[in-house]
Design an enzyme around this catalytic site. Structure first.
Site, short mmCIF file in Angstrom:
data_model
loop_
_atom_site.label_atom_id
_atom_site.label_comp_id
_atom_site.label_asym_id
_atom_site.label_seq_id
_atom_site.Cartn_x
_atom_site.Cartn_y
_atom_site.Cartn_z
N ASP A 54 -52.49 -20.76 7.70
CA ASP A 54 -51.31 -20.30 8.31
C ASP A 54 -51.38 -20.20 9.63
O ASP A 54 -52.01 -19.61 10.46
CB ASP A 54 -50.92 -18.77 7.64
CG ASP A 54 -49.71 -18.31 8.04
OD1 ASP A 54 -48.76 -18.89 8.40
OD2 ASP A 54 -49.41 -17.14 7.38
N ASP A 75 -40.42 -18.36 5.86
CA ASP A 75 -40.74 -17.67 4.69
C ASP A 75 -39.49 -17.21 3.86
O ASP A 75 -38.34 -17.11 4.47
CB ASP A 75 -41.23 -16.29 5.28
CG ASP A 75 -42.87 -16.24 5.98
OD1 ASP A 75 -43.19 -17.55 6.24
OD2 ASP A 75 -43.25 -15.36 5.92
C1 GLA Z 1 -46.71 -16.06 7.21
C2 GLA Z 1 -46.77 -16.92 5.88
C3 GLA Z 1 -46.52 -16.08 4.80
C4 GLA Z 1 -47.80 -15.09 4.52
C5 GLA Z 1 -47.82 -14.29 5.97
C6 GLA Z 1 -49.08 -13.61 5.68
O1 GLA Z 1 -45.52 -15.28 7.20
O2 GLA Z 1 -45.65 -17.82 5.93
O3 GLA Z 1 -46.38 -16.86 3.55
O4 GLA Z 1 -49.02 -15.61 4.38
O5 GLA Z 1 -47.74 -14.97 6.74
O6 GLA Z 1 -49.17 -12.74 6.97
#
Ligand code: GLA
Length: 500
Positions: free
Chosen positions: A265, A325
């Site tokens: 990520d 997200d």
């Molecule tokens: C980001 C990712 C999410 C999740 C969070 C965890 O926002 O896009 O899918 O993994 O981090 O902190």
């Protein structure tokens, strides 16, 4: 005894601010989040009278102070966690104790971190040096994820509340609900499992996960595969330790624990690298994972930046995020799904577009909308990673996640991409060719009123009378000539298969 108590009280009592010069300056602290994780943070403060301005830093990101006051040796600082409307606010309450600040910090709803800050110099705020990146080379297909990965991921429902007991509970629920047998086989532990590095620099698990290898063994023993998460930056999005400068070492640790799926990520890596460095950054970890010799599905999570679908496969990505997200509401789910339809053609066996973890069963949408969610992800050949609490899900949620006819579309062995057939007035028809010369067709009504929708066989390159089956009604509709027309509820879907 009384004298002792009083002296203790005096020792711990706050020193009035008046007695301090000023709390202006740079302060460093290791904040403990209570689960064994240590968050390095800095306060860069300017005090003028009883007002404080400046920045609160953590995970190498500067968070501007939006409000700050100090009085009688106590201070209260509010800072902007990230830009949004309205912006989410972090709160730092502290007491001045001689040359130290004793702090309690509320980062997000559930994260309360505590620490003691001491003075440091402004150089402490410098970003870590940018490490050299490898020259680009195209990686061969790793042979994994021939169909989109299916399983469960901890993030959407549990966020930082995930722990060993919860994950074991999900494993058991995947078995008892029948989800494992329907193909949901990856159990993915997302952010907030990490502890500090040990003296050799090895990443450790935090107190929520007392024994990562033991947990992985349990997951494997029940017929599942294990997913884990990190970031190419020094920290993850939640401020836990990332893999920056430890890529190979971390890959070896994951392989030794038995990890089968790895989500990487971007998070604060963006403070060190440019977006245009992403390909090399992901390739570096891909090479590290491959050199462990363990087959590990590689999931690129960088919110679709830099058109990841164009290079994700070349760096060994088995899937890549296409959007920001998801959240548990119609607007975000539909935005992620239909935006991914625009680039659906990049999906192929071993390399999938990922519009994010499912929200089905988390409560923010109607069952109609969740059926649309499941149908859209399946037409897109997207990963089906349930993101809800499987231990307590309703019969309706189960019926959606366990619709084996819809899962079969997602998991079609040909792995051919979806096509947009028509799109007007919030009415979108998408179709996907499947094995045995069958087509899946989704008639998606994104509008706020029920609508009549149609698909003509000629749009699929077909003609004549064709067999139609409704996959949510679980009903054969018989042979239908030339075209199919039906009323679709608002935010709903009719999902059919069509064959000769
Ligand atoms: C980001 C990712 C999410 C999740 C969070 C965890 O926002 O896009 O899918 O993994 O981090 O902190």
């Amino acid at each position: 005894m009384r004298i002792f108590v009083i002296s203790c009280l005096l020792f711990f009592a706050a020193v009035p601010a008046a007695a301090q010069d000023n709390i202006s300056g740079v302060w460093a602290t290791d904040l403990s989040t209570g689960d064994g994780n240590i968050l390095r943070a800095y306060l860069d403060l300017k005090q003028s009278g009883d007002q404080i301005t400046g920045d609160f830093w953590y995970d190498i990101n500067r968070r501007p102070v939006s409000k700050g006051t100090v009085a009688n040796g106590k201070f209260h600082i509010e800072f902007i966690l990230w830009q949004d409307t309205p912006p989410p606010i972090g709160i730092c309450d502290g007491v001045v104790q001689g040359d130290k600040l004793r702090l309690t910090v509320n980062l997000l709803q559930d994260v309360v971190a505590k620490g003691v800050a001491t003075r440091t110099t402004p150089d402490a705020l410098a970003l870590p040096a940018r490490l050299p990146l490898p020259a680009l080379h195209d990686l061969p297909d790793n042979g994994l994820a021939r169909t989109p990965p299916m399983g469960w991921d901890s993030w959407n429902h549990f966020q930082q509340r995930v722990d060993d007991i919860t994950v074991r509970g999900m494993v058991d629920a995947l078995v008892s609900s029948g989800m494992r047998d329907a193909g949901y086989t990856y159990v993915n532990i997302d952010d907030t499992w990490q502890g500090p590095r040990d003296s050799q620099g090895n990443i450790t698990n935090n107190l929520k996960f007392p024994n990562m290898k033991g947990l992985a063994d349990y997951i494997h023993s029940k017929g599942f595969k294990v997913g884990l998460y990190s970031s190419p930056g020094p920290n993850t999005c939640e401020g836990y330790l990332g893999s920056y400068g430890h890529e190979e070492q971390d890959a070896k640790t994951y392989a030794a624990w038995g990890v089968d799926y790895f989500k990487y990520d971007w998070c604060c890596a963006g403070r060190i690298y440019q977006d245009s460095d992403m390909r090399a950054v992901y390739q570096k970890m891909s090479d590290a994972l491959r050199s462990t010799g363990r087959p590990i599905v590689f999931s690129l999570c960088q919110y679709g930046k830099d058109d990841s679908w164009k290079w994700g496969a070349k760096v060994g990505g088995n899937l890549w995020r296409t959007t920001g997200d998801i959240t548990d509401d119609w607007k975000h789910m539909a935005a992620n799904g239909f935006r991914t339809l625009e680039i659906a053609s990049y999906a192929q066996p071993g390399h999938w577009n990922d519009p994010d973890i499912l929200e089905i069963g988390n409560g923010g949408m109607t069952n109609e909308e969740y059926r649309t969610h499941m149908s859209l992800w399946s037409i897109l050949a997207a990963p089906l990673l349930a993101g809800n609490d499987l231990r307590t899900m309703s019969e309706e949620t189960k019926a959606i996640l366990l619709n084996t006819e819809v899962i079969a579309i997602d998991q079609d062995p040909l792995g051919l991409p979806a096509k947009k057939i028509s799109d007007h007035d919030d009415l979108t028809v998408a179709a996907r060719p499947l094995k045995n010369k069958t087509w899946a067709v989704g008639l998606f009504n994104r509008s706020t009123a029920p609508a009549k929708m149609s698909v003509a066989w000629s749009d699929l390159g077909l003609h004549g009378k064709l067999y139609v089956r409704d996959l949510w009604a679980h009903k054969d509709l018989g042979r239908i000539a030339d075209q199919f027309t039906i009323e679709v509820p608002s935010h709903g879907v009719v999902l059919i298969t069509v064959r000769r």
